[in-house]
Design a protein around this motif. Structure first.
Motif, PDB file in Angstrom:
ATOM      1  N   ALA A   1       0.792  -1.283  -0.056  1.00  0.00           N
ATOM      2  CA  ALA A   1       0.051  -0.028  -0.095  1.00  0.00           C
ATOM      3  C   ALA A   1       0.891   1.329   0.096  1.00  0.00           C
ATOM      4  O   ALA A   1       0.681   2.297  -0.751  1.00  0.00           O
ATOM      5  N   ALA A   2       1.957   1.256   0.757  1.00  0.00           N
ATOM      6  CA  ALA A   2       2.840   2.516   0.892  1.00  0.00           C
ATOM      7  C   ALA A   2       3.691   2.714  -0.456  1.00  0.00           C
ATOM      8  O   ALA A   2       3.612   3.841  -0.881  1.00  0.00           O
TER       9      ALA A   2
ATOM     10  N   ASN B   1       2.567   1.644  -3.557  1.00  0.00           N
ATOM     11  CA  ASN B   1       1.560   2.015  -4.435  1.00  0.00           C
ATOM     12  C   ASN B   1       1.221   3.434  -4.294  1.00  0.00           C
ATOM     13  O   ASN B   1       1.045   4.453  -5.371  1.00  0.00           O
ATOM     14  N   SER B   2       1.197   4.051  -3.189  1.00  0.00           N
ATOM     15  CA  SER B   2       0.783   5.650  -3.084  1.00  0.00           C
ATOM     16  C   SER B   2       2.243   6.410  -3.446  1.00  0.00           C
ATOM     17  O   SER B   2       1.994   7.422  -4.003  1.00  0.00           O
TER      18      SER B   2
ATOM     19  N   ASP C   1       1.565   7.603  -7.107  1.00  0.00           N
ATOM     20  CA  ASP C   1       0.770   8.388  -7.231  1.00  0.00           C
ATOM     21  C   ASP C   1       1.429   9.634  -7.602  1.00  0.00           C
ATOM     22  O   ASP C   1       2.421   9.924  -7.233  1.00  0.00           O
TER      23      ASP C   1
ATOM     24  N   GLY D   1       3.326  11.442  -4.772  1.00  0.00           N
ATOM     25  CA  GLY D   1       3.189  10.507  -3.937  1.00  0.00           C
ATOM     26  C   GLY D   1       4.359  10.212  -2.916  1.00  0.00           C
ATOM     27  O   GLY D   1       4.339   9.419  -2.068  1.00  0.00           O
ATOM     28  N   ASP D   2       5.671  10.525  -3.445  1.00  0.00           N
ATOM     29  CA  ASP D   2       6.679  10.207  -2.724  1.00  0.00           C
ATOM     30  C   ASP D   2       7.155  11.276  -1.757  1.00  0.00           C
ATOM     31  O   ASP D   2       7.890  12.200  -1.782  1.00  0.00           O
TER      32      ASP D   2
ATOM     33  N   VAL E   1       5.252   9.062   3.740  1.00  0.00           N
ATOM     34  CA  VAL E   1       5.095   7.792   3.045  1.00  0.00           C
ATOM     35  C   VAL E   1       6.621   7.085   3.611  1.00  0.00           C
ATOM     36  O   VAL E   1       6.717   5.665   3.750  1.00  0.00           O
TER      37      VAL E   1
END
Lengths: 311, 403
Positions: B301-302, B304-305, B308, B311-312, B316
Motif C-alpha cells: 500500500a505504501a 503504491n501511494s 501517485d 506521492g513520494d 510515506v
C-alpha cells in the motif's frame, strides 16, 4: 576504563552539567538514522565546504564547538540555513579547554573534562540516532563520497560494522590552486554504530573507539573524501608539539603530512602531489570534490607510481 | 541527496537541438534497434544529456516490459542482451554483461538474487565497493555512452547494486535515475512459484519480496543532485502505456521519451500486450503467516501511494522506514527461532564436503586416513586464508571462480 558504567560518566571537575548520560538510556532511546558528529575549533573557513555534503546525506549533523574565536558556530548555522536545511543542524558548545593530541593528552586523566576521550564521549552522547559518523571539520565529501556515505549508512542498520575509507590530503594554496595527495592508502574508521559497546577510551596520543569482538570492517574505495590543509593556516595546532608525533609508528601519517606541509610552505612541491588549478569562477575545493576527483581515471594514484591493489 | 518531489520540472525543450558536437558521427556507432527514424536522429540522440536509467524492482514485476518499452523509444540497452525464453518470450531487456557482472559479485558476497536476509544488503555493498568491481562498472558504462546517451540498466539483481551504478554515473559525468516497478506482491509471488516450479515456497518468496522492495525503496532515495526517481505500476503500464511512460519521461527528463517519433510509438504499441499479466492471485491464496501478510500488504500500500503524482512524500518514507524495521525484527526473530535448523544444515554441509573430499582423494576407497589428511590440509589452508588481506582474498575468490 576497562568497563563502561551503564549509567554514564561523571567528570572529575564536578561540572555536572557536562556529566555524560548515554543516549540509549535516555527516554525514547535511539531513533533509526545517522548523525555526523563534528568536534571543531576554528573551522569557519572549512565548514561551508564540509557541511553541505553531510547535510545532504545524514539525518542530522551535530557540530560541537570547542572555544572557537572565528565565529565557527555562526558560520555553521548560516551554511545550513543557506541550504534550507537548518532543522538538520544542531550546534552545541563544549566550554572547556581540551588537551591537544600527544603529551598533553597523555597527561590528562580520562574522566577530566579536558581529556580528549571525555570530550568525544560527551559529544557522541548527544547523538540520538543508531549510527554515527565521526567527522572532522576539515573533511569534504566528493560527489561519489556523498552517495557512498548515504548508502552505507542505511545498509549498516543494526550491524556491528565500522565503515572505513581513505581521506586524501588537499593542500589549499589559494581559491584556484591546490595540491592533492593520493599517495596514502590507509583507510580509517569514520562510521560507527551508537551503543554501549561503542564508547571512547583513552589511548596514548589521542582517544580510541571501543568495538565489539565480532565487528566487521567495511572498506570503501578511494576518492570519497579530502582533508583540507590550508597552507596559510595552523594545521597542526591540535597537537602539543611536533615532538609528540616524532617517533611512534602510530604517527607516521602525521610526520609525513608535516613534511609535505612544510615543503609546500617553502615553495617546493613534493613529486607525489598533483597540482590542480580550477576553472575561473570555481573554487578549487569545489572543483576537486565535484569534478576532478570523481571523474579522475581509476586507479587513483600519485604521478609516476604503479597501481596498487587498493587503488 | 536530492529529493524527487522537490525537483523542479523542466520544460520539454529538446536539449539536442544544437549543432552536432565535434567528433560525433552517426555512422560510427552501433545499430540502434527501432525504426527508420533511427539513423537520421541518432546524432541528435547522442547529444542528449547522459542519463542512466536504473530499472529496479522484484523479478517478475514488469521490469522486462518497461525496459522493452524504453528500448523501443530508443533508449539504449547495452548489447548483447540475454536471450528471450519461454518465461519471457518478448525478451528481458537485459545486458548479458550486466547480468554476469552482478551474478559474479553476488556469488562473492554469498548473497542470493532473491535473498531474504536484511544482512545481505551490507554484504553485497562491501563487495561492490571494491575497486575491481567499481572500475569495470564505470568503464562499461562509459563505453555504452558511445551508442546512446540514455542507457537502460535492468536486471532482477540490480537492486543490490544501485549504489554501484550511482557511483559509476558520477564517474562518467552522467546522472543516474531510478525507476521502481510495482506489481501486486501476490502476483509476483505467484509468477515466481510458476517460474521456479513452486520449489521456493510462498513464505520465503513473501519474505524475499519484502526484503527486496523495502530496501530498493530505501536505496532509491540516495540520488545525485539533479537526479530523480519514479515508481511505475505494472498494471498502469499495461493499461495505458502512453500516459504512464510520458509521466516517467517528464519526471526523469528522458529526452528519448519526450521526443519520441511516431514509428517508435507504434513499435511500443505492438510490443505491449495486456495478456503479459498472466498471473492474478491474492495473498489470501497463499500459506503465509498473518504477521507476514500484514507486512506485505502495508508495504504494498505504501509503495503504491508513491506511484501517485506527488506521492513520494516524507510521511510515506517514514511509514516505509517503520515497515523496514519491522521486517528486520521479524527476520531476526525467525533466525533466532530456527537456529537449530541452520546449525544442522551447516553440519550436514560439512559432512557432505568431507565425504566428497574423501571420495575425490581416495577413488579406490582406501579409507579414512586420506580423508583425515584432507580435512587437516583444508583446515590449515582455511586458517592461512583467514589471515590474508581482503583484496588478496577477493582475487583468490575470482581466480577460483574462473577456474
Amino acid at each position: 576504563m576497562s568497563r563502561v558504567p551503564a549509567d554514564g560518566l561523571r567528570n572529575l571537575q564536578g561540572e555536572h552539567e557536562y556529566d555524560i548520560v548515554w543516549p540509549w538510556t535516555k527516554p525514547g532511546g535511539l531513533r533509526t538514522g545517522s548523525t555526523a558528529v563534528l568536534r571543531v575549533k576554528n573551522e569557519a573557513r572549512s565548514l561551508p565546504f564540509v557541511l553541505p555534503g553531510l547535510l545532504r546525506v545524514c539525518d542530522k549533523v551535530l557540530v560541537v564547538d570547542n572555544q572557537s574565536d572565528d565565529q565557527t558556530p555562526e558560520v555553521a548555522k548560516q551554511a545550513a540555513v543557506d541550504m534550507g536545511r537548518g532543522d538538520q543542524l544542531e550546534v552545541l558548545e563544549y566550554p572547556f579547554r581540551v588537551a591537544r593530541a600527544g603529551a598533553e593528552h597523555l597527561a590528562e586523566p580520562e574522566l577530566s573534562v579536558h581529556s580528549l576521550s571525555y570530550f568525544y564521549n560527551w559529544s557522541f552522547a548527544q547523538c540520538d540516532t543508531t549510527f554515527s559518523w565521526k567527522w572532522d571539520g576539515d573533511m569534504v565529501l566528493t560527489a561519489e563520497g556523498e552517495l557512498a556515505m548515504a548508502e552505507f549508512g542505511w545498509r549498516s542498520f543494526r550491524k556491528d560494522v565500522i565503515l572505513k575509507f581513505p581521506r586524501h590530503g588537499l593542500y589549499v594554496e589559494s581559491e584556484s590552486r591546490a595540491y592533492l595527495d593520493l599517495s596514502l592508502h590507509n583507510a580509517e574508521g569514520w562510521g560507527f554504530p551508537i551503543g554501549p559497546e561503542w564508547t571512547y577510551t583513552k589511548s596514548f596520543e589521542w582517544e580510541v573507539r571501543r568495538r565489539p569482538e565480532d565487528t566487521v570492517d567495511a572498506i570503501l574505495p578511494r576518492g570519497l573524501c579530502v582533508e583540507l590543509k590550508w597552507l596559510d593556516g595552523d594545521e597542526f595546532g591540535h597537537w602539543t608539539d611536533p615532538e609528540s608525533f616524532a617517533t611512534s609508528a602510530r604517527n607516521a601519517r602525521k610526520r609525513y603530512e608535516w613534511s609535505v606541509f612544510n615543503a609546500l610552505s617553502a615553495g617546493e612541491v613534493p613529486p607525489e602531489l598533483i597540482q590542480i588549478d580550477s576553472p575561473e569562477g570555481t573554487h578549487v575545493i569545489d572543483y576537486v570534490t565535484k569534478t576532478w576527483l570523481p571523474t579522475a581515471p581509476r586507479p587513483l594514484r600519485p604521478p609516476n607510481r604503479e597501481p596498487q591493489p587498493t587503488d | 541527496m536530492s529529493d524527487s518531489q522537490d525537483r523542479p520540472q523542466q520544460p520539454a525543450a529538446d536539449p539536442a537541438a544544437a549543432p552536432p558536437a565535434a567528433g560525433v558521427a552517426a555512422d560510427t556507432v552501433g545499430e540502434v534497434a527501432g525504426d527508420a527514424e533511427a539513423t537520421a536522429s541518432l546524432g541528435r540522440r547522442l547529444r542528449y544529456p547522459r542519463r542512466v536509467v536504473l530499472v529496479a524492482g522484484a523479478g517478475r514485476s514488469g521490469t522486462s516490459t518497461l525496459a522493452g518499452v524504453l528500448q523501443r523509444l530508443h533508449l539504449y540497452v547495452p548489447q548483447p542482451e540475454v536471450d528471450a525464453d519461454t518465461t519471457n518470450p518478448r525478451g528481458f531487456g537485459e545486458s548479458a554483461w550486466v547480468v554476469r557482472h552482478h551474478d559474479r559479485m553476488l556469488r562473492r558476497a554469498n548473497v542470493n538474487m532473491a535473498d531474504a536476509r536484511p544482512d545481505a544488503w551490507l554484504d553485497a555493498a562491501r563487495i561492490a565497493a571494491m575497486p575491481n568491481c567499481r572500475v569495470p562498472t564505470s568503464k562499461f558504462l562509459e563505453e555504452q555512452f558511445g551508442f546512446g546517451s540514455e542507457v537502460v540498466i535492468k536486471d532482477p539483481r540490480l537492486s543490490w547494486f544501485l549504489g554501484l551504478w550511482q557511483a559509476a554515473a558520477v564517474r562518467t559525468e552522467s546522472t543516474a535515475v531510478v525507476v521502481t516497478m510495482l506489481r501486486p506482491p501476490a502476483e509476483v509471488i505467484g509468477s515466481k512459484q510458476d517460474h521456479y516450479a513452486n520449489r521456493l515456497g510462498a513464505p520465503h518468496l513473501a519474505a524475499s519480496w519484502l526484503n527486496m522492495m523495502l530496501h530498493t525503496e530505501r536505496a532509491g532515495r540516495d540520488l545525485q543532485e539533479g537526479a530523480g526517481r519514479s515508481f511505475v505500476r505494472y498494471t498502469d503500464l499495461l493499461g495505458d502505456w502512453t500516459s504512464t511512460i510520458m509521466r516517467l519521461g517528464e519526471e526523469l527528463q528522458l529526452q528519448n521519451v519526450l521526443h519520441a517519433g511516431t514509428t517508435a510509438v507504434t513499435d511500443v504499441d505492438t510490443f505491449i500486450d495486456p495478456a503479459l499479466r498472466r498471473t492474478e492471485r491474492t495473498l489470501a491464496d497463499m500459506p503465509i503467516s498473518s504477521r507476514m501478510r500484514e507486512l506485505v500488504e502495508e508495504t504494498d500500500a505504501a509503495l503504491n501511494s508513491m506511484a501517485d503524482p506527488g506521492g513520494d512524500t516524507a510521511e510515506v518514507r517514514a511509514t516505509l522506514d517503520q515497515l523496514r524495521t519491522a521486517y528486520v525484527d521479524l527476520y531476526a526473530d525467525a533466525e533466532a527461532v530456527t537456529r537449530s535448523t541452520a546449525l544442522a544444515a551447516v553440519e550436514r554441509g560439512r559432512r557432505e564436503g568431507r565425504e566428497a573430499a574423501r571420495a575425490e582423494s581416495a577413488p579406490d576407497g582406501s579409507g579414512d586416513e586420506a580423508g583425515g589428511a584432507a580435512d587437516a590440509a583444508t583446515g590449515l589452508a582455511r586458517r592461512a586464508a583467514r589471515r590474508l588481506p581482503e583484496p588478496v582474498k577477493g582475487r583468490l575468490r575470482d581466480l577460483r571462480g574462473r577456474g
